[in-house]
Motif scaffolding. Structure first.
Motif, PDB file in Angstrom:
ATOM      1  N   GLU A 305       0.707  -1.163   0.158  1.00 13.70           N
ATOM      2  CA  GLU A 305       0.121   0.306   0.494  1.00 13.70           C
ATOM      3  C   GLU A 305       0.942   1.247   0.203  1.00 13.70           C
ATOM      4  N   ARG A 306       1.966   1.302   0.635  1.00 15.21           N
ATOM      5  CA  ARG A 306       2.342   2.805   1.181  1.00 15.21           C
ATOM      6  C   ARG A 306       3.702   2.603  -0.440  1.00 15.21           C
ATOM      7  N   THR A 307       3.736   1.738  -0.942  1.00 11.85           N
ATOM      8  CA  THR A 307       4.560   1.162  -2.705  1.00 11.85           C
ATOM      9  C   THR A 307       3.342   2.358  -3.236  1.00 11.85           C
ATOM     10  N   PHE A 308       2.572   1.754  -3.323  1.00 13.58           N
ATOM     11  CA  PHE A 308       1.516   2.080  -4.290  1.00 13.58           C
ATOM     12  C   PHE A 308       0.392   3.956  -4.252  1.00 13.58           C
ATOM     13  N   TRP A 309       0.601   3.560  -3.152  1.00 15.48           N
ATOM     14  CA  TRP A 309       0.587   5.188  -2.896  1.00 15.48           C
ATOM     15  C   TRP A 309       1.538   5.634  -2.543  1.00 15.48           C
ATOM     16  N   ASP A 310       2.790   6.227  -2.872  1.00 12.06           N
ATOM     17  CA  ASP A 310       4.202   6.904  -2.670  1.00 12.06           C
ATOM     18  C   ASP A 310       3.694   7.384  -4.545  1.00 12.06           C
ATOM     19  N   ALA A 311       3.897   6.118  -4.901  1.00 12.09           N
ATOM     20  CA  ALA A 311       3.729   6.350  -6.861  1.00 12.09           C
ATOM     21  C   ALA A 311       2.898   7.080  -7.625  1.00 12.09           C
ATOM     22  N   LEU A 312       1.560   6.770  -6.771  1.00 12.56           N
ATOM     23  CA  LEU A 312       0.658   7.535  -7.035  1.00 12.56           C
ATOM     24  C   LEU A 312       0.693   8.997  -6.872  1.00 12.56           C
ATOM     25  N   MET A 313       0.996   9.472  -5.945  1.00 13.23           N
ATOM     26  CA  MET A 313       1.083  10.780  -5.267  1.00 13.23           C
ATOM     27  C   MET A 313       2.527  11.376  -6.334  1.00 13.23           C
ATOM     28  N   ARG A 314       3.384  10.218  -7.045  1.00 12.26           N
ATOM     29  CA  ARG A 314       4.483  11.409  -7.744  1.00 12.26           C
ATOM     30  C   ARG A 314       4.195  10.867  -9.225  1.00 12.26           C
ATOM     31  N   ASP A 315       3.206  10.331  -9.393  1.00 10.08           N
ATOM     32  CA  ASP A 315       2.840  10.105 -11.175  1.00 10.08           C
ATOM     33  C   ASP A 315       1.745  11.332 -11.143  1.00 10.08           C
ATOM     34  N   LYS A 316       2.731  12.547 -12.857  1.00 10.06           N
ATOM     35  CA  LYS A 316       1.636  13.517 -13.033  1.00 10.06           C
ATOM     36  C   LYS A 316       0.386  13.315 -13.468  1.00 10.06           C
ATOM     37  N   ARG A 317      -0.320  12.165 -13.531  1.00 12.20           N
ATOM     38  CA  ARG A 317      -1.413  11.746 -14.351  1.00 12.20           C
ATOM     39  C   ARG A 317      -2.350  11.485 -12.676  1.00 12.20           C
ATOM     40  N   PHE A 318      -2.001  12.233 -12.392  1.00 11.01           N
ATOM     41  CA  PHE A 318      -3.516  11.724 -10.481  1.00 11.01           C
ATOM     42  C   PHE A 318      -2.822  13.223  -9.759  1.00 11.01           C
ATOM     43  N   ILE A 319      -1.551  13.594 -10.002  1.00  7.77           N
ATOM     44  CA  ILE A 319      -1.601  15.297  -9.573  1.00  7.77           C
ATOM     45  C   ILE A 319      -3.235  15.927  -9.419  1.00  7.77           C
ATOM     46  N   GLY A 320      -3.382  16.491  -8.992  1.00 11.12           N
ATOM     47  CA  GLY A 320      -4.335  17.973  -8.553  1.00 11.12           C
ATOM     48  C   GLY A 320      -5.644  17.232  -8.256  1.00 11.12           C
ATOM     49  N   GLN A 321      -6.113  15.290  -8.376  1.00  7.63           N
ATOM     50  CA  GLN A 321      -7.404  14.674  -8.720  1.00  7.63           C
ATOM     51  C   GLN A 321      -7.662  14.955  -7.385  1.00  7.63           C
ATOM     52  N   GLY A 322      -7.024  15.299  -6.486  1.00  4.85           N
ATOM     53  CA  GLY A 322      -7.611  15.471  -5.022  1.00  4.85           C
ATOM     54  C   GLY A 322      -7.698  13.576  -4.535  1.00  4.85           C
ATOM     55  N   PHE A 323      -7.187  12.708  -4.581  1.00  2.41           N
ATOM     56  CA  PHE A 323      -6.833  11.129  -4.130  1.00  2.41           C
ATOM     57  C   PHE A 323      -6.190  12.150  -2.277  1.00  2.41           C
ATOM     58  N   LYS A 324      -6.884  10.538  -1.516  1.00  2.00           N
ATOM     59  CA  LYS A 324      -7.150  11.064  -0.898  1.00  2.00           C
ATOM     60  C   LYS A 324      -6.533   9.369   0.486  1.00  2.00           C
ATOM     61  N   ARG A 325      -6.318   9.209   1.696  1.00  2.04           N
ATOM     62  CA  ARG A 325      -6.367   7.721   2.036  1.00  2.04           C
ATOM     63  C   ARG A 325      -6.930   7.720   3.410  1.00  2.04           C
ATOM     64  N   GLN A 326      -7.781   6.121   3.299  1.00  2.00           N
ATOM     65  CA  GLN A 326      -8.480   6.409   4.549  1.00  2.00           C
ATOM     66  C   GLN A 326      -9.413   7.697   4.552  1.00  2.00           C
ATOM     67  N   VAL A 327      -9.999   8.013   4.268  1.00  3.56           N
ATOM     68  CA  VAL A 327     -11.266   8.892   4.656  1.00  3.56           C
ATOM     69  C   VAL A 327     -12.922   8.196   4.118  1.00  3.56           C
ATOM     70  N   PRO A 328     -13.834   9.123   5.792  1.00  2.24           N
ATOM     71  CA  PRO A 328     -15.029   7.969   5.185  1.00  2.24           C
ATOM     72  C   PRO A 328     -16.187   8.603   4.054  1.00  2.24           C
ATOM     73  N   VAL A 329     -16.309   8.070   3.688  1.00  4.82           N
ATOM     74  CA  VAL A 329     -17.341   8.452   2.768  1.00  4.82           C
ATOM     75  C   VAL A 329     -18.382   7.196   3.035  1.00  4.82           C
ATOM     76  N   GLY A 330     -19.196   8.686   3.675  1.00  2.00           N
ATOM     77  CA  GLY A 330     -20.470   7.686   4.530  1.00  2.00           C
ATOM     78  C   GLY A 330     -19.943   7.021   5.594  1.00  2.00           C
ATOM     79  N   PRO A 331     -21.220   5.682   5.586  1.00  2.00           N
ATOM     80  CA  PRO A 331     -20.720   5.290   7.073  1.00  2.00           C
ATOM     81  C   PRO A 331     -19.312   4.128   6.421  1.00  2.00           C
ATOM     82  N   HIS A 332     -18.292   4.160   5.532  1.00  2.00           N
ATOM     83  CA  HIS A 332     -17.374   3.559   4.900  1.00  2.00           C
ATOM     84  C   HIS A 332     -16.149   3.923   5.260  1.00  2.00           C
TER      85      HIS A 332
END
Length: 402
Positions: A305-332
């Motif tokens: 998970e750490r490897t995937f998240w770090d790569a996601l945050m460095r990849d310019k294709r995902f920068i500025g898309q507002g991704f967050k980790r372990q955030v509640p969406v409703g009850p989940h």
């Protein structure tokens, strides 16, 4: 800075000063800017000789930025002679030589010259000319002194408010003996030599562990140079406490495993399994213990998970898309979510219990019903080919964005 330094709770400086006289000012904006400059440096009396635009002027008030009282008290005159009638001393500001036999002084000299008459209660006036052409010869002739500034001779014309603020600044500096409104606070006493020596001992001890002092014959010189760096800083006690904390944080890392977090990879995997069996922290109370475990998981991802998240945050294709980790969406509590894209990434571990699989299916159904795109990310694939996984996710995100 709130109000750019303006504080209406503080006392407005009211003290004797010269009168600012603007001769046939062309724009209300310039009058307002001049009033603001006056307020900056404690001048309050403004006289206007035949302003071109109607007075009062709304643009002047707008540009005064709160110096309304100066505009409200401004007095209008039909001629320069009338505006200076009660003055015992008059200075004419100009950037041009008018070939008149009058003393020529700068703004600092003008402040000194005006000080005694103002202190004696006399009225002293400073003439400022039109924005386009300045003062005429006959107007300069009415003055006792010519006030000019050391400027670039090829570009000597100043904006009206600029000229006013330079003269007002020199006046206020002279009147207040150059006292500054504030100084650097002494928030911590100077460090004692004992505390400084203890810091040096700790620092050198840790540097010794990593063989910093090489070659050995240079050790003494390196220690002296290192100590002199901190001695020249004249550090406070708080400075040294902060530096001590910085060094120890670098030495020890975060508490627990060196790569961060309270748990190692295996423990984080067990925590994820526990959360999955409890519906990813699906409890009605935000402060519930299982929800607390979800927050703990955010600080303690598995290695994949750490490897995937770090790569996601460095990849310019995902920068500025507002991704967050372990955030509640409703009850989940979602693994990764982008609210702007309404996209959720489910990080699927290598091994899952039946309970976790069922909980994930229920979570997917709940999210899908509410318009979220759910993207499965297999951790086994992340370990096998991270680049391919990112490309696959980017393709699905691109579909969502469209």
């Amino acid at each position: 800075m709130a109000g750019a330094g303006t504080d209406k709770t503080k006392r407005w400086v009211v003290q004797p000063g010269p009168v600012v006289i603007l001769v046939e000012p062309q724009l209300g904006e310039n009058i307002g800017s001049a009033a603001r400059a006056m307020a900056n440096f404690g001048l309050s009396r403004l006289r206007l000789v035949k302003p071109r635009e109607e007075w009062p002027n709304p643009q002047a008030k707008k540009m005064a930025s709160g110096a309304d009282r100066i505009l409200d008290d401004a007095v209008l005159y039909e001629s320069v002679e009338a505006a200076i009638a009660d003055c015992t001393l008059v200075l004419a500001t100009t950037a041009r030589a008018h070939d008149q036999a009058k003393p020529v002084i700068d703004a600092a000299g003008a402040a000194k010259t005006m000080a005694a008459p103002v202190a004696a209660g006399e009225t002293v006036g400073i003439l400022f000319g039109r924005e386009r052409s300045g003062l005429e010869n006959d107007e300069v002739a009415l003055a006792d002194y010519i006030l000019t500034l050391p400027v670039n001779p090829a570009f000597a014309s100043l904006n009206l408010a600029q000229a006013v603020i330079i003269v007002a600044y020199e006046w206020f500096k002279h009147a207040t003996a150059g006292a500054l409104p504030f100084a650097m606070p002494d928030r911590s006493p100077p460090v004692s030599k004992q505390q400084l020596h203890a810091f040096f001992t700790m620092l050198e001890h840790e540097l010794e562990k990593v063989e910093f002092f090489r070659p050995p014959d240079k050790r003494a010189t390196m220690q002296i140079n290192l100590r002199n760096i901190f001695t020249r800083m004249n550090p406070t006690q708080q400075d040294i406490r902060t530096l001590h904390g910085v060094v120890m944080s670098l030495v020890e890392g975060r508490k627990g495993p060196a790569r961060g977090g309270l748990l190692n990879g295996d423990e984080a995997a067990l925590l994820r399994t526990l959360l999955a069996e409890h519906g990813q922290g699906r409890v009605p109370n935000e402060r519930g213990p299982v929800r607390g475990l979800a927050r703990l998981l955010r600080r303690n991802p598995t290695e994949a998970e750490r490897t995937f998240w770090d790569a996601l945050m460095r990849d310019k294709r995902f920068i500025g898309q507002g991704f967050k980790r372990q955030v509640p969406v409703g009850p989940h509590v979602t693994d990764i979510v982008s609210f702007p894209l309404k996209a959720v990434m489910e990080l699927i571990p290598v091994e899952e219990t039946d309970t976790a699989v069922t909980a994930r299916a229920e979570r997917r159904a709940w999210l899908t019903e509410r318009g979220y795109r759910v993207i499965d990310v297999e951790m086994a694939e992340v370990e096998r080919d991270l680049s391919a996984v990112l490309s696959s996710v980017a393709a699905e995100i691109d579909t969502v964005a469209r």
